[in-house]
Enzyme design. Structure first.
Site, short mmCIF file in Angstrom:
data_model
loop_
_atom_site.label_atom_id
_atom_site.label_comp_id
_atom_site.label_asym_id
_atom_site.label_seq_id
_atom_site.Cartn_x
_atom_site.Cartn_y
_atom_site.Cartn_z
N TYR A 126 10.47 -11.36 41.49
CA TYR A 126 9.18 -10.86 40.99
C TYR A 126 8.21 -12.02 40.76
CZ TYR A 126 6.00 -9.01 37.34
OH TYR A 126 4.91 -8.68 36.56
N SER B 118 0.82 -12.50 37.29
CA SER B 118 1.65 -12.58 36.08
C SER B 118 1.86 -14.04 35.71
CB SER B 118 3.02 -11.93 36.33
OG SER B 118 3.87 -12.16 35.23
P1 NAP Z 1 3.95 -0.10 34.28
O1 NAP Z 1 3.60 0.41 32.94
O2 NAP Z 1 5.36 -0.05 34.74
O3 NAP Z 1 3.00 0.60 35.36
C1 NAP Z 1 3.15 0.30 36.71
C2 NAP Z 1 2.15 1.10 37.49
O4 NAP Z 1 2.31 0.75 38.89
C3 NAP Z 1 2.37 2.59 37.38
O5 NAP Z 1 1.13 3.23 37.28
C4 NAP Z 1 3.07 2.95 38.69
O6 NAP Z 1 2.74 4.25 39.15
C5 NAP Z 1 2.44 1.95 39.63
N1 NAP Z 1 3.24 1.73 40.84
C6 NAP Z 1 4.48 1.22 40.94
N2 NAP Z 1 4.86 1.18 42.22
C7 NAP Z 1 3.84 1.69 42.94
C8 NAP Z 1 3.62 1.91 44.32
N3 NAP Z 1 4.57 1.59 45.23
N4 NAP Z 1 2.46 2.45 44.72
C9 NAP Z 1 1.51 2.78 43.82
N5 NAP Z 1 1.64 2.60 42.50
C10 NAP Z 1 2.81 2.06 42.07
O7 NAP Z 1 3.55 -1.64 34.42
P2 NAP Z 1 2.38 -2.53 33.80
O8 NAP Z 1 3.02 -3.45 32.84
O9 NAP Z 1 1.21 -1.73 33.41
O10 NAP Z 1 2.07 -3.40 35.10
C11 NAP Z 1 0.82 -3.39 35.76
C12 NAP Z 1 0.70 -4.73 36.48
O11 NAP Z 1 0.72 -5.79 35.51
C13 NAP Z 1 1.83 -5.02 37.45
O12 NAP Z 1 1.34 -5.63 38.61
C14 NAP Z 1 2.70 -5.99 36.66
O13 NAP Z 1 3.45 -6.81 37.52
C15 NAP Z 1 1.65 -6.76 35.89
N6 NAP Z 1 2.14 -7.47 34.73
C16 NAP Z 1 2.62 -6.81 33.64
C17 NAP Z 1 3.09 -7.54 32.55
C18 NAP Z 1 3.64 -6.89 31.31
O14 NAP Z 1 4.18 -7.60 30.44
N7 NAP Z 1 3.53 -5.58 31.16
C19 NAP Z 1 3.06 -8.94 32.57
C20 NAP Z 1 2.55 -9.57 33.69
C21 NAP Z 1 2.10 -8.84 34.77
P3 NAP Z 1 3.74 5.53 39.01
O15 NAP Z 1 4.34 5.48 37.63
O16 NAP Z 1 2.80 6.67 39.22
O17 NAP Z 1 4.74 5.42 40.11
#
Ligand code: NAP
Length: 248
Positions: free
Chosen positions: A157, A143
């Site tokens: 985080y 991130s």
């Molecule tokens: P999201 O929509 O909240 O999705 C998170 C995903 O992670 C879901 O599929 C969830 O699965 C899964 N997950 C959470 N805890 C888990 C665990 N213990 N074991 C297995 N799966 C787990 O988030 P996102 O924004 O797509 O984030 C994806 C990645 O991008 C993350 O690493 C996040 O830190 C990174 N990121 C996101 C942003 C942003 O602005 N969105 C920015 C920078 C980095 P379930 O729902 O099935 O539990």
């Protein structure tokens, strides 16, 4: 045979979009999820209806036994592994560090850091040319928070993603002579549900005026960078980072 890819946290957001793009590019997929069973099933159905090879595996990436069971399922199902996207991640409610407790820090580090380490370890065991594998690629979803620090929201985080960055650099050096490349993407403000988990569903729209490009990003834009880092097109790129953040 098509290349085999494990995507953690594939049920929603960036992981789900990466799964759709990877399927379109011909990968066979293991789609990991934890809580969102219905969303995971709908994604699987859409992919298999489209003629793609994929299966779901429910596992908490922070739990060693569950990660090992997931990899054994990949061994049984496909008998090989070519790539890992360490995408599963969480953040907790926005807060100053002074108001956080160690249980929260442990949850944040267990899933974002230990989860990425566990999945990387099992992937290296299978992909390393030193142990009979054919090589492969690991893409960590870090991130921009690791560089910005997440003040007043989630310094924990941001620090966890900093650990993922260090792992990206170190592991890339460790396995560079084993046919495995390790890189990371660093998304900025992307429209997914993760911001609601932090207590502010509208966070991207509140902050988008600080982004040089004046908008939030979309999961598909992150998925494109991930797929490039997985592909042979990035064959001489390892230990590298791609910011997908509109310049922020
Ligand atoms: P999201 O929509 O909240 O999705 C998170 C995903 O992670 C879901 O599929 C969830 O699965 C899964 N997950 C959470 N805890 C888990 C665990 N213990 N074991 C297995 N799966 C787990 O988030 P996102 O924004 O797509 O984030 C994806 C990645 O991008 C993350 O690493 C996040 O830190 C990174 N990121 C996101 C942003 C942003 O602005 N969105 C920015 C920078 C980095 P379930 O729902 O099935 O539990």
């Amino acid at each position: 045979m098509s290349k085999v890819l494990l995507i953690t946290g594939a049920s929603r957001g960036i992981g789900a979009e990466t799964a759709r793009l990877a399927a379109a590019r011909g990968y066979s997929l293991c789609l990991n999820y934890l809580h969102s069973e219905q969303a995971a099933n709908e994604l699987l159905q859409a992919l298999t209806d489209g003629g793609h090879q994929a299966f779901l595996f429910q596992a908490d990436v922070g739990q060693e036994s569950e990660v090992e069971a997931m990899y054994r399922a990949i061994d049984r199902e496909f008998g090989r592994l070519d790539g890992l996207v360490n995408n599963a991640g969480i953040l907790e409610r926005q807060s100053d560090l002074v108001d956080m407790d160690p249980d929260r820090w442990r949850r944040v580090f267990d899933i974002n850091v230990i989860g990425s380490f566990l999945c990387a370890r099992e992937a290296v065991k299978r992909m390393s040319t030193k142990t009979g594998g054919d090589g492969g690629a690991i893409v960590n979803v870090s991130s921009r928070a690791a560089d910005i620090g997440g003040p007043h929201e989630y310094v924990d985080y941001a620090a966890a993603k900093g650990a993922v960055d260090a792992m990206t650099i170190g592991l890339a050096k460790e396995v560079g002579d084993q046919g495995i490349r390790v890189n990371a993407v660093k998304p900025g403000l992307i429209y997914t549900d993760i911001h609601a988990a932090g207590g502010e569903a509208g966070r991207v729209d509140r902050l988008k005026s600080n982004v040089p490009m004046q908008r939030g990003g979309y999961p598909a834009e992150v998925a494109e960078a991930i797929l490039w880092l997985l592909s042979d097109a990035s064959g001489y790129t390892t230990g590298s980072f791609i910011d997908v953040s509109g310049g922020r």
